[in-house]
Design a protein around this motif. Structure first.
Motif, PDB file in Angstrom:
ATOM      1  N   TRP A  88       7.318   8.280   7.333  1.00 34.08           N
ATOM      2  CA  TRP A  88       7.360   7.548   8.606  1.00 34.08           C
ATOM      3  C   TRP A  88       7.815   8.480   9.717  1.00 34.08           C
ATOM      4  O   TRP A  88       8.743   9.262   9.548  1.00 34.08           O
ATOM      5  CB  TRP A  88       8.324   6.366   8.497  1.00 34.08           C
ATOM      6  N   THR A  97       7.457   2.850   6.619  1.00 30.10           N
ATOM      7  CA  THR A  97       6.899   2.703   5.286  1.00 30.10           C
ATOM      8  C   THR A  97       7.838   1.898   4.404  1.00 30.10           C
ATOM      9  O   THR A  97       9.001   1.668   4.744  1.00 30.10           O
ATOM     10  CB  THR A  97       6.663   4.084   4.658  1.00 30.10           C
ATOM     11  N   ARG A  98       7.340   1.484   3.253  1.00 26.89           N
ATOM     12  CA  ARG A  98       8.176   0.709   2.329  1.00 26.89           C
ATOM     13  C   ARG A  98       9.409   1.504   1.914  1.00 26.89           C
ATOM     14  O   ARG A  98      10.524   0.960   1.865  1.00 26.89           O
ATOM     15  CB  ARG A  98       7.362   0.337   1.085  1.00 26.89           C
ATOM     16  N   ASP A 147       7.329   7.787  -4.134  1.00 26.34           N
ATOM     17  CA  ASP A 147       6.482   8.367  -3.093  1.00 26.34           C
ATOM     18  C   ASP A 147       6.078   9.793  -3.441  1.00 26.34           C
ATOM     19  O   ASP A 147       4.939  10.201  -3.225  1.00 26.34           O
ATOM     20  CB  ASP A 147       7.216   8.358  -1.748  1.00 26.34           C
TER      21      ASP A 147
END
Length: 293
Positions: A88, A97-98, A147
């Motif tokens: 992000w 983002t998550r 990620d």
């Protein structure tokens, strides 16, 4: 610690695809230590084993906040090479983002613990806040790991299967070292002893996990690869800093030299973890090139 290639936290478009920037490992290792501090403090609150003084809680909480907050602050300030955090880019209008949302949410129970550490830490609300802090800290570590592994192919997914467990163990080990140093600096009664055995066990477990990660990656390399020989030599230095130095300090935990030993060993351990993470990131990038070829 071993890690998948950084997801642009400290990279740019000019970075070669098979070479991780030297600074890419710094901020993730610091953040991992901060999450380890928060997770262990939360667990100690839940179990009723936390320091009973307000400063005994606030000092390590603040230290964890500094270690965790450096990365998003660098991204928010758009410092060169650190324009993105967990995928992000703050300030560009995009939704986090998550992984970034999970990391940001972890600050809420941390602030709740700060507000609740006034008196008896055995109050059920304080224990609940500690439990939530521990869980959120672990989820933040796992989200970052997910990620990092998301872009790997099936073969490298299998080779990095131990990475989540390794990250959690590394967070507990480095976080525990910082808590030990904090207790020594503040001379907290009943909290300056008893650290050696648990941390030595964590060091042993972490060493076994990291050895497994490196061994799984070796099948994608050739023994004649010059980069592999160079990394092997550099890993010796990383091992001395990340394991030998803190373990030697822990053996002095019950002596009059504990504070000096910890103050020297813990920054050295963090430097060793950064070096090892950088070496593993480059090895994994080389493996990705080999698999693609």
């Amino acid at each position: 610690m071993p890690s998948a290639p950084p997801r642009l936290e400290a990279a740019n478009d000019a970075t070669a695809p098979n070479h991780a920037p030297p600074g890419a490992a710094c901020l993730p290792v610091l953040a991992l230590s901060g999450y380890g501090i928060w997770a262990l403090l939360g667990l100690s609150l839940l179990l009723g084993m936390s320091p009973q003084t307000r400063n005994g809680m606030l000092a390590p909480l603040a230290l964890g906040a500094v270690l965790v907050g450096i990365a998003p602050l660098a991204a928010g300030l758009r410092l060169p090479g650190f324009t993105r955090w967990r995928g992000w880019q703050p300030g560009n209008g995009n939704w986090p983002t998550r992984s970034a949302l999970i990391a940001l949410a972890t600050w809420l129970p941390m602030l709740a613990v700060v507000g609740l550490t006034h008196g008896d830490h055995r109050f059920w609300i304080t224990r609940l806040a500690g439990a939530v802090l521990a869980v959120c800290s672990l989820l933040s570590v796992l989200a970052a790991t997910h990620d990092d592994r998301a872009g790997l192919g099936p073969a490298l997914q299998r080779a990095t299967a131990l990475l989540p467990t390794c990250r959690i163990t590394a967070a507990a080990f480095t976080g525990g070292l910082w808590l030990w140093l904090s207790a020594l600096v503040q001379a907290l009664p009943d909290h300056t002893h008893g650290w050696a055995l648990p941390l030595l066990i964590l060091a042993l477990g972490l060493g076994l996990l990291e050895s497994g990660l490196w061994q799984a990656l070796h099948e994608f390399e050739t023994s004649a690869c010059p980069a592999r020989r160079q990394r092997t030599a550099a890993r010796v230095g990383a091992t001395l800093l990340a394991y030998v130095l803190p373990c030697a300090a822990l053996l002095l935990a019950d002596t009059g030299f504990a504070l000096v030993a910890a103050a020297i060993a813990i920054p050295g351990c963090v430097a060793g973890r950064m070096l090892d993470r950088h070496l593993y990131a480059n090895a994994l990038l080389d493996a990705r090139v080999g698999v693609a070829a």
